[in-house]
Design a protein around this motif. Structure first.
Motif, PDB file in Angstrom:
ATOM      1  N   PRO A 139      42.011  20.932  37.420  1.00  0.00           N
ATOM      2  CA  PRO A 139      42.729  21.658  36.371  1.00  0.00           C
ATOM      3  C   PRO A 139      41.770  22.529  35.549  1.00  0.00           C
ATOM      4  N   ARG A 140      42.226  23.697  35.131  1.00  0.00           N
ATOM      5  CA  ARG A 140      41.410  24.603  34.339  1.00  0.00           C
ATOM      6  C   ARG A 140      42.305  25.603  33.627  1.00  0.00           C
ATOM      7  N   LEU A 141      41.733  26.246  32.609  1.00  0.00           N
ATOM      8  CA  LEU A 141      42.415  27.316  31.905  1.00  0.00           C
ATOM      9  C   LEU A 141      41.845  28.645  32.377  1.00  0.00           C
ATOM     10  N   ALA A 142      42.737  29.555  32.775  1.00  0.00           N
ATOM     11  CA  ALA A 142      42.322  30.871  33.271  1.00  0.00           C
ATOM     12  C   ALA A 142      42.656  31.929  32.224  1.00  0.00           C
ATOM     13  N   PHE A 143      41.689  32.815  31.977  1.00  0.00           N
ATOM     14  CA  PHE A 143      41.870  33.892  31.002  1.00  0.00           C
ATOM     15  C   PHE A 143      41.964  35.215  31.750  1.00  0.00           C
ATOM     16  N   GLY A 144      43.049  35.954  31.521  1.00  0.00           N
ATOM     17  CA  GLY A 144      43.238  37.217  32.239  1.00  0.00           C
ATOM     18  C   GLY A 144      44.291  38.077  31.579  1.00  0.00           C
ATOM     19  N   HIS A 145      44.990  38.839  32.391  1.00  0.00           N
ATOM     20  CA  HIS A 145      46.040  39.732  31.879  1.00  0.00           C
ATOM     21  C   HIS A 145      47.125  39.864  32.935  1.00  0.00           C
ATOM     22  N   GLY A 146      48.265  40.353  32.527  1.00  0.00           N
ATOM     23  CA  GLY A 146      49.378  40.555  33.444  1.00  0.00           C
ATOM     24  C   GLY A 146      49.171  41.771  34.317  1.00  0.00           C
ATOM     25  N   SER A 147      50.191  42.070  35.122  1.00  0.00           N
ATOM     26  CA  SER A 147      50.118  43.212  36.031  1.00  0.00           C
ATOM     27  C   SER A 147      50.049  44.519  35.252  1.00  0.00           C
ATOM     28  N   SER A 148      49.220  45.438  35.724  1.00  0.00           N
ATOM     29  CA  SER A 148      49.128  46.766  35.110  1.00  0.00           C
ATOM     30  C   SER A 148      50.171  47.719  35.682  1.00  0.00           C
ATOM     31  N   TYR A 149      51.021  47.210  36.586  1.00  0.00           N
ATOM     32  CA  TYR A 149      52.055  48.032  37.208  1.00  0.00           C
ATOM     33  C   TYR A 149      53.446  47.650  36.725  1.00  0.00           C
ATOM     34  N   GLY A 150      53.511  47.091  35.527  1.00  0.00           N
ATOM     35  CA  GLY A 150      54.807  46.704  34.991  1.00  0.00           C
ATOM     36  C   GLY A 150      55.746  47.882  34.791  1.00  0.00           C
ATOM     37  N   TRP A 151      55.184  49.091  34.603  1.00  0.00           N
ATOM     38  CA  TRP A 151      56.035  50.272  34.412  1.00  0.00           C
ATOM     39  C   TRP A 151      56.877  50.565  35.648  1.00  0.00           C
TER      40      TRP A 151
END
Length: 247
Positions: A139-151
């Protein structure tokens, strides 16, 4: 191009637009979840444990990341976990907001968004984690961001709406065109110069010679048929009727 053909073309174009936009929406949704979503773009920290992550200014997603032996459902259980994020010296504390998302699994690798962090300034942040994760694998916590193609989802959604409106309008147009009266072909118009075929005229029994009255009645019936079909006007019908009655 006739109105009937044009309405059929409009229906076909609307259906194609609706199908392609729906396929594009589903495909973009799948790619955003499994390909474009960089949930661990800034690094991971084990649970329990500590680590350093380089975070940019703005919104950062924090996901619970583990390995499963089966195929989890949408109700994947998230354990009781906690996180502490220490900013660099002189930087405001990041704002952590709970934001549980859907479960994404790729080849037994499962992740669920748990928090969204609002980072004031870019820099190295010290992260400490803890929680009851005895039944989970790595188990771990991942730091990131969502898709840049949401548009793309918005574009496909707009095209779906346009396709629905086009289809409704095209179907209404097609129904109106099909209900319109079909004009008679030249050979279907009956006039005095172009009488109906002999097969359409009732025959008189050959058992006995027709009387003058029977002939007049038959002629009057033919005149009434021509008037009812539109081949004769009412004035023309009355004039021919008087002529027949005068003999």
């Amino acid at each position: 191009m006739s109105a009937r053909v044009a309405s059929r073309v409009a229906v076909t174009v609307a259906v194609i637009t609706l199908v392609l936009s729906t396929v594009g929406f589903v495909l973009t949704l799948v790619l955003s979840a499994f390909v474009f979503d960089e949930f661990d773009a800034y690094g991971e920290v084990p649970i329990p444990g500590t680590g350093t992550v380089e975070l940019p200014a703005g919104e950062v997603t924090v996901s619970f990341h583990t390995v499963v032996t089966g195929q989890p459902t949408s109700g994947f259980p998230i354990p009781q976990i906690s996180v502490s994020i220490e900013p660099p010296s002189g930087v405001a504390d990041p704002v952590v907001t709970e934001s549980v998302g859907g479960t994404t699994t790729v080849n037994s690798d499962t992740r669920v968004r748990v928090w969204v962090v609002d980072v004031a300034e870019a820099g190295e942040y010290q992260v400490s984690t803890d929680g009851d994760v005895g039944g989970y694998i790595t188990p771990r916590l991942a730091f990131g961001h969502g898709s840049s193609y949401g548009w793309l989802l918005w574009v496909c959604g707009a095209l779906i709406a346009v396709g629905v409106v086009e289809l409704v309008a095209a179907l209404l147009w097609s129904a109106r065109v099909n209900k319109a009266a079909r004009p008679l072909a030249p050979h279907e118009v009956m006039t005095l110069d172009n009488p109906p075929p002999l097969s359409a005229v009732p025959t008189i029994s050959a058992g006995r010679p027709p009387s003058d009255q029977g002939i007049r009645l038959e002629q009057l019936r033919q005149l009434a048929a021509l008037r009812d079909s539109g081949a004769l006007t009412e004035d023309e019908f009355q004039a021919e009727k008087r002529r027949i009655l005068r003999g």
